[in-house]
Design a protein around this motif. Sequence first.
Motif, PDB file in Angstrom:
ATOM      1  N   LEU A 543       0.809  -1.223  -0.159  1.00  0.00           N
ATOM      2  CA  LEU A 543       0.061   0.115   0.089  1.00  0.00           C
ATOM      3  C   LEU A 543       0.934   1.182   0.029  1.00  0.00           C
ATOM      4  N   SER A 544       2.020   1.269   0.860  1.00  0.00           N
ATOM      5  CA  SER A 544       2.775   2.414   0.858  1.00  0.00           C
ATOM      6  C   SER A 544       3.417   2.635  -0.552  1.00  0.00           C
ATOM      7  N   ARG A 545       4.080   1.351  -1.033  1.00  0.00           N
ATOM      8  CA  ARG A 545       4.741   1.497  -2.387  1.00  0.00           C
ATOM      9  C   ARG A 545       3.819   2.262  -3.279  1.00  0.00           C
ATOM     10  N   PHE A 546       2.578   1.808  -3.318  1.00  0.00           N
ATOM     11  CA  PHE A 546       1.606   2.387  -4.317  1.00  0.00           C
ATOM     12  C   PHE A 546       1.464   3.996  -4.119  1.00  0.00           C
ATOM     13  N   VAL A 547       1.300   4.114  -2.852  1.00  0.00           N
ATOM     14  CA  VAL A 547       1.251   5.665  -2.708  1.00  0.00           C
ATOM     15  C   VAL A 547       2.503   6.553  -2.974  1.00  0.00           C
ATOM     16  N   ILE A 549       4.687   5.585  -5.610  1.00  0.00           N
ATOM     17  CA  ILE A 549       4.793   5.364  -6.967  1.00  0.00           C
ATOM     18  C   ILE A 549       3.859   6.579  -7.342  1.00  0.00           C
ATOM     19  N   VAL A 550       2.898   6.821  -7.079  1.00  0.00           N
ATOM     20  CA  VAL A 550       1.936   7.935  -7.318  1.00  0.00           C
ATOM     21  C   VAL A 550       2.418   9.035  -7.093  1.00  0.00           C
ATOM     22  N   TRP A 551       2.785   9.410  -5.833  1.00  0.00           N
ATOM     23  CA  TRP A 551       3.387  10.631  -5.529  1.00  0.00           C
ATOM     24  C   TRP A 551       4.797  11.021  -6.167  1.00  0.00           C
ATOM     25  N   VAL A 554       3.840  12.556  -9.540  1.00  0.00           N
ATOM     26  CA  VAL A 554       3.278  14.001  -9.283  1.00  0.00           C
ATOM     27  C   VAL A 554       4.612  14.910  -8.921  1.00  0.00           C
ATOM     28  N   VAL A 555       5.396  14.303  -8.260  1.00  0.00           N
ATOM     29  CA  VAL A 555       6.502  15.301  -8.076  1.00  0.00           C
ATOM     30  C   VAL A 555       7.438  15.476  -9.315  1.00  0.00           C
ATOM     31  N   LEU A 556       7.335  14.328 -10.144  1.00  0.00           N
ATOM     32  CA  LEU A 556       8.259  14.444 -11.364  1.00  0.00           C
ATOM     33  C   LEU A 556       7.644  15.694 -12.286  1.00  0.00           C
ATOM     34  N   ILE A 557       6.228  15.573 -12.554  1.00  0.00           N
ATOM     35  CA  ILE A 557       5.672  16.634 -13.328  1.00  0.00           C
ATOM     36  C   ILE A 557       5.867  18.036 -12.777  1.00  0.00           C
ATOM     37  N   THR A 737      -5.706   8.455  -3.824  1.00  0.00           N
ATOM     38  CA  THR A 737      -4.786   7.395  -3.653  1.00  0.00           C
ATOM     39  C   THR A 737      -4.326   7.325  -2.165  1.00  0.00           C
ATOM     40  N   SER A 738      -3.624   8.394  -1.454  1.00  0.00           N
ATOM     41  CA  SER A 738      -3.429   8.184  -0.050  1.00  0.00           C
ATOM     42  C   SER A 738      -4.257   8.105   0.748  1.00  0.00           C
TER      43      SER A 738
END
Length: 798
Positions: A543-547, A549-551, A554-557, A737-738
């Motif tokens: 679950l934390s890995r999924f959070v 990955i999505v974050w 977002v940070v990359l963009i 997601t979080s």
Amino acid sequence: MSLMYTVLCADVLAADDLIRNDKVQAIIGPLTSAEAEYIAYLGNRTLTPILSLAPVSAALAPSLTPFFLHTAPIASSQAKLIAAILDMFKWRTASLIYEDSTYGAGITPELVYILQGYNTRVTDSLALPIDATESYLDTLLYHLKENSTRVFIVHMLPDLAARVFHRASVANMMSDGYVWIATAGIGSAVDSLGPDRFHDMQGVVTFRPYVPATDRVMNFTVRFKERFLLENSGIRDVPNPSVPLLWAYDTAWSLAAAINKYSVSSSTPGTGRTLLGAVLNTTFDGLAGRFRLVNGQLQLSTYEVVNIIGKSARTVGFWTPESGIFKNLKATNEKGIKQILWPGDLAIAPSGWSMSSTGRPLRIAVPSRLGFNQLVEVSYSLRTNTSFVTGYCIDVFDALVKNLPYPVAYQYVPSTIYSSYEELLSLVFEKKADVMVGDTTISMSRMNKVAFTMPFTDTGLSMIVVLKKDSSGSMWIFLQPLTSTLWITSLAFFFLTGFVVWAIEHRINPEFHGTPWQQFGIIFYFAFSTLVFSHKEKLESNLSRFVVIVWVFVVLILTSSYTASLTSMLTVQRLQPTVTSVQDLLRNGDRVGYQNGSIVKYWLEEMGFHKKDLLGYVEVEEYAEALQRGSGNGGVSAIVDEVPYLKIFLSKYCEGYTMVGPTYKLGGFGFAFPIGSPMAHDVSQAIMTPAVQQEMAWIERKWFGDPGACESKSGGINSFRLSFSNFGGLFLITGMTSGLALLISLSIFVYQERDKLRAALSRTRSMSLQRLHTWLERLGSTEHTKSTINHQEADRRV
């Protein structure tokens, strides 16, 4: 009826003598407007009811003359009918010709007021003396013939009207293209007109109160003719009784009925007031229709619309305030009017105006201006000795004329030398020119002289300034790529992501253990280490890995966009406007440039600039030179002008200059017509059509270039700033997601620890807050982690 109560009177002196000496209780009459006003106030002073059929105006208000009863409809009641006729045929201008008397002037205020609601204008309002000579009438008609308006409203009594129509016929104004509308003062007496008068009124549209052709009216007509022939044996052709005659009969009948019904006598105390109340309460079906007085005035609901053709008047429609104009009394929902034959035996309704009284092409005044030739330019050919006009304004006018619903012949008449626009507008005002086409700014003072179309350019006043290098604020420029809202939102989501990862991992991952301060530091460090993708903590839960990955996505963009925006700012920020508002110019005492001959100078003086600080220029090149020199070197700090001129400047001098400051509203450019010209209204409508709007946009690009090209080159820092709206979708995704991961983690915890939680809570029999504290202690416990570690150690020993 006893003469002790009423006397039919047609003379003011006789009425005064009867009231003062013979003590009569009521008077029917007089028959003229001027006499009616005098007797109205006389009756008011002596408490004597006056029943008048004189065509007076609404000036005799019931509140001022309660003893004056008007038993014929007032003239102003026709104003709505006239407005409905004009609106039906789309006539937007009309000339009013009225009798110079109380009756004649009575319709003017009401008619002008009502026509305004129908977007119709009275261009001329001419009062004719009752004893006007033929020479006087010819002069007046010649004046009207010279104007473009061809719709005439005639409001006068039949005798004067007959003379007007005769002179109009002689002047060839009862022919094709003319419209004559006569009020009920003429229409009510149309049946009694002679053949010669009918000949002069062919095609006239008039009105008359509707009188049903009942048996009583027929019998009265027969008896009237018999009595008339008996008393006038030399007359053979007896006309039918007119509507005013029927009103007179009903008036006398109402007075007799009131006396008989209420038993009024000369010995009754307060005879005048009693008789007045009796007449006001008398209602019956008379010869002319329902007789009913409201506020001392006869109520009339239906008018006939008649068309004078041949030797008679033909009914073409009816009108009521409730239903408007309709063709048949039996079908009031059948709107419209029957076929009308207009002057000249035309079956098609005239346009109502003429572009030229002589049929020549329109004369269009064009300014021969200096500078800004993209708007208007006049060139001459020495070989052919002719002139040519070109420019944005010329192309727009040509496009509008092509889209009018009628053909227009016109020719441009450029001024041979440079002259002020006020002089050219005076030519239009004096009708020496039909239109003025050019960069003519609409202003209040000019609108008093000419009729402008709606603006065909951007409306506003702005300023041009020089762009220069500006390093102010560079120490904090790294904060400017993001708006304050986006900075705060980003920080909030950094902490949210760190907290969610900690909440999922701290029970099962030893790297998230420690004292509360250590755990807070882990939350902070882990969240911000993702900014450079340097987080080292090993995550145990999917679950934390999924959070994360999505974050990280977002940070990359977010970081990529920040970098691109900051790079652009570091490049563009070197060029910034020297001045950003008019207030800066006033505060610094800078010099300001404007265009010679424009109204901008007056506007700047009103803003507070001194005359010595205002410099006028003519050419675009002069603008650029003055701006480069600057206010301290004999130039200016800014050029203030209307937006179309500034667009022309930027189309030539885009690099190094920009348009800044708020846009102050001005009238914009419009085409000038003589006041009352319907073509001004038609051209304004053409401007609003989608096809013309597209063509005008193409014409603007042709003369000024792409309107957004210069702005894209000289855009400031604000154009590169990123706001929350740019990343709202990404924050929504990572937030959902979080939140979902945290909810699933809590659900798993509750399910796995249900027995221990139940036992711990059963030992706590205190308040609910203490039970909640026990539950949270269990949630924050690392017992599960320790048990897992012990099992791993045991496995290694084995």
